[in-house]
Design an enzyme around this catalytic site. Structure first.
Site, PDB file in Angstrom:
ATOM      1  N   ILE A 245       0.840  -1.208   0.000  1.00 36.41           N
ATOM      2  CA  ILE A 245       0.000   0.000   0.000  1.00 36.41           C
ATOM      3  C   ILE A 245       0.876   1.259   0.000  1.00 36.41           C
ATOM      4  O   ILE A 245       0.424   2.330   0.378  1.00 36.41           O
ATOM      5  CB  ILE A 245      -0.990   0.015   1.196  1.00 36.41           C
ATOM      6  CG1 ILE A 245      -0.249  -0.141   2.535  1.00 36.41           C
ATOM      7  CG2 ILE A 245      -2.055  -1.054   1.032  1.00 36.41           C
ATOM      8  CD1 ILE A 245      -1.150   0.090   3.762  1.00 36.41           C
ATOM      9  N   SER A 246       2.137   1.089  -0.434  1.00 38.12           N
ATOM     10  CA  SER A 246       3.041   2.244  -0.431  1.00 38.12           C
ATOM     11  C   SER A 246       3.226   2.799  -1.838  1.00 38.12           C
ATOM     12  O   SER A 246       2.462   3.648  -2.281  1.00 38.12           O
ATOM     13  CB  SER A 246       4.373   1.881   0.230  1.00 38.12           C
ATOM     14  OG  SER A 246       4.927   0.712  -0.340  1.00 38.12           O
ATOM     15  N   ARG A 247       4.232   2.311  -2.563  1.00 34.09           N
ATOM     16  CA  ARG A 247       4.461   2.685  -3.956  1.00 34.09           C
ATOM     17  C   ARG A 247       4.885   1.436  -4.714  1.00 34.09           C
ATOM     18  O   ARG A 247       5.572   0.570  -4.182  1.00 34.09           O
ATOM     19  CB  ARG A 247       5.567   3.745  -4.075  1.00 34.09           C
ATOM     20  CG  ARG A 247       5.149   5.156  -3.692  1.00 34.09           C
ATOM     21  CD  ARG A 247       4.215   5.764  -4.736  1.00 34.09           C
ATOM     22  NE  ARG A 247       3.910   7.161  -4.459  1.00 34.09           N
ATOM     23  CZ  ARG A 247       2.890   7.581  -3.744  1.00 34.09           C
ATOM     24  NH1 ARG A 247       2.065   6.694  -3.182  1.00 34.09           N
ATOM     25  NH2 ARG A 247       2.659   8.867  -3.566  1.00 34.09           N
ATOM     26  N   ASP A 271      -2.157  -2.345  -3.946  1.00 33.03           N
ATOM     27  CA  ASP A 271      -2.904  -1.126  -4.278  1.00 33.03           C
ATOM     28  C   ASP A 271      -2.090  -0.250  -5.225  1.00 33.03           C
ATOM     29  O   ASP A 271      -2.602   0.719  -5.761  1.00 33.03           O
ATOM     30  CB  ASP A 271      -3.246  -0.339  -3.005  1.00 33.03           C
ATOM     31  CG  ASP A 271      -4.153   0.856  -3.288  1.00 33.03           C
ATOM     32  OD1 ASP A 271      -5.112   0.698  -4.077  1.00 33.03           O
ATOM     33  OD2 ASP A 271      -3.889   1.955  -2.756  1.00 33.03           O
ATOM     34  N   GLU A 276       1.081   2.855 -13.446  1.00 32.65           N
ATOM     35  CA  GLU A 276      -0.332   2.782 -13.062  1.00 32.65           C
ATOM     36  C   GLU A 276      -1.181   3.483 -14.127  1.00 32.65           C
ATOM     37  O   GLU A 276      -0.934   4.652 -14.397  1.00 32.65           O
ATOM     38  CB  GLU A 276      -0.569   3.458 -11.705  1.00 32.65           C
ATOM     39  CG  GLU A 276       0.018   2.665 -10.559  1.00 32.65           C
ATOM     40  CD  GLU A 276      -0.058   3.365  -9.215  1.00 32.65           C
ATOM     41  OE1 GLU A 276       0.258   2.716  -8.205  1.00 32.65           O
ATOM     42  OE2 GLU A 276      -0.431   4.565  -9.163  1.00 32.65           O
ATOM     43  N   HIS A 295      -4.923   2.087  -6.807  1.00 39.17           N
ATOM     44  CA  HIS A 295      -4.271   3.115  -5.969  1.00 39.17           C
ATOM     45  C   HIS A 295      -5.328   3.955  -5.236  1.00 39.17           C
ATOM     46  O   HIS A 295      -5.448   5.158  -5.427  1.00 39.17           O
ATOM     47  CB  HIS A 295      -3.366   4.016  -6.826  1.00 39.17           C
ATOM     48  CG  HIS A 295      -2.321   4.725  -6.004  1.00 39.17           C
ATOM     49  ND1 HIS A 295      -1.086   5.070  -6.495  1.00 39.17           N
ATOM     50  CD2 HIS A 295      -2.328   5.165  -4.712  1.00 39.17           C
ATOM     51  CE1 HIS A 295      -0.375   5.679  -5.555  1.00 39.17           C
ATOM     52  NE2 HIS A 295      -1.119   5.744  -4.465  1.00 39.17           N
ATOM     53  N   ILE A 296      -6.067   3.286  -4.351  1.00 38.81           N
ATOM     54  CA  ILE A 296      -7.213   3.926  -3.684  1.00 38.81           C
ATOM     55  C   ILE A 296      -7.039   4.016  -2.167  1.00 38.81           C
ATOM     56  O   ILE A 296      -8.010   4.121  -1.431  1.00 38.81           O
ATOM     57  CB  ILE A 296      -8.529   3.192  -4.026  1.00 38.81           C
ATOM     58  CG1 ILE A 296      -8.413   1.679  -3.750  1.00 38.81           C
ATOM     59  CG2 ILE A 296      -8.934   3.456  -5.468  1.00 38.81           C
ATOM     60  CD1 ILE A 296      -9.723   0.912  -3.850  1.00 38.81           C
ATOM     61  N   SER A 298      -6.202   6.344  -0.132  1.00 44.58           N
ATOM     62  CA  SER A 298      -6.827   7.499   0.527  1.00 44.58           C
ATOM     63  C   SER A 298      -8.169   7.865  -0.100  1.00 44.58           C
ATOM     64  O   SER A 298      -8.730   8.919   0.204  1.00 44.58           O
ATOM     65  CB  SER A 298      -5.890   8.717   0.439  1.00 44.58           C
ATOM     66  OG  SER A 298      -5.762   9.153  -0.910  1.00 44.58           O
TER      67      SER A 298
END
Length: 330
Positions: A245-247, A271, A276, A295-296, A298
């Site tokens: 969940i980082s990069r 994520d 992307e 990439h959700i 947040s």
């Protein structure tokens, strides 16, 4: 808004309102109570008038792109407010050389991103995406009694990166009675560790060897680029799952594909990827033991609203010469 009101508010450059990478339309009313918004289109069309007026950049989802040319065209720029935590898309040294401060929103995103990390872990362990496809398939005539997932209750979770998000992950994992290990540049204090029952691993290798689930919650830096590669994946249990969940660049994707295909590890829940979105023929998109979300971390209405308000707070502080909340230092 009155003309007088316009002059009271600092001018802030934004990419665009609405659309794929624009400021959210339902945020505009709040933003305009505090800032005079200038879109990139307006700025380009009226550069002579606007270049000296703009004191802030409101960078929403990595836009507008800040490069030397833009910085040179904004002589009175004081602060760039960036949505989210990661600033790997910004050249901090370049920006600092123009005397401009950068702020991010680390605390706004911690709860929602931690929630997503736990959601991905649960979805992967219980094979929820695969299960949904079986449940809705027109070919399904009966449910298989031997179709099984894994429990996260009492399993060992290794958290790599115990900042604000990593710590929230640990708080949630504690409720699942998980054994929690963590690796971080700096060890957290004893009270923090005891509150979530986390055990510090000075060596990341020890964490990888013991964990049933490994979750990556680090910022992307030269030190964390491809932090997890072939060697690290081979240290993990063959029954283990990795959650990122980082990069995307924190993981060597080619090594991950090989590890997933060859049973080196059991599964992955991501994520984030690079790029992307992934090319539609990428191997990760076609493996049953992978879950990918867009990439959700947040991406909740509450968190995005809080991010926006944090950014406004940083901009107002920056243009008024006050200490900038959540300033990112080079």
């Amino acid at each position: 808004m009155t003309m007088e009101g316009e002059h009271e508010h600092p001018y802030a450059l934004i990419n665009v309102i609405g659309g794929i990478d624009g400021v959210y339309e339902d945020h505009v009313e709040f933003l305009e109570k505090h800032l005079k918004l200038v879109t990139m289109k307006e700025f380009i069309e009226n550069k002579q008038v606007l270049s000296h007026k703009i004191k802030a950049i409101f960078m929403w989802i990595h836009k507008p792109v800040v490069d030397r040319e833009l910085l040179q065209s904004l002589p009175n720029l004081k602060v760039i407010a960036n949505s989210g935590v990661g600033v790997d898309h910004l050249d901090l040294k370049l920006i600092s050389s123009f005397g401009v401060k950068v702020a991010n929103t680390p605390f706004a995103i911690s709860k929602s991103t931690a929630d997503l990390g736990i959601a991905l872990m649960l979805a992967s362990a219980r094979r929820i995406v695969e299960g949904h496809q079986i449940a809705v398939s027109p070919d399904t005539k009966h449910f298989m009694g031997d179709w099984l997932g894994e429990e996260i209750t009492s399993a060992t979770l290794g958290i790599i990166g115990m900042g604000s998000v990593g710590y929230k992950v640990a708080q949630r994992a504690k409720a699942f009675e998980m054994k929690i290990l963590y690796h971080n540049r700096n060890r957290r204090n004893e009270v923090d560790e005891q509150d979530v029952g986390a055990v510090y691993c000075q060596k990341m290798e020890d964490l990888l060897q013991q964990s049933d689930f490994v979750i990556l919650v680090v910022t992307l830096t030269p030190q964390t680029y491809k932090l997890i590669g072939k060697k690290e994946l081979e240290l993990m249990k063959s029954t283990a799952t990795i959650i990122n969940i980082s990069r995307g660049q924190v993981v060597d994707q080619d090594s991950l594909v090989n590890a997933l295909k060859n049973g080196v590890i059991k599964a992955a829940a991501l994520d984030v990827t690079y790029p992307e979105p992934l090319p539609r023929d990428h191997a990760l998109l076609h493996l049953k033991n992978v879950i990918i979300s867009p990439h959700i971390g947040s991406a909740t209405s509450q968190t995005r609203c809080l991010m926006m308000k944090n950014m406004v707070e940083s901009i107002l502080a920056g243009v008024n010469g006050l200490p900038v909340p959540n300033e990112v230092h080079v």
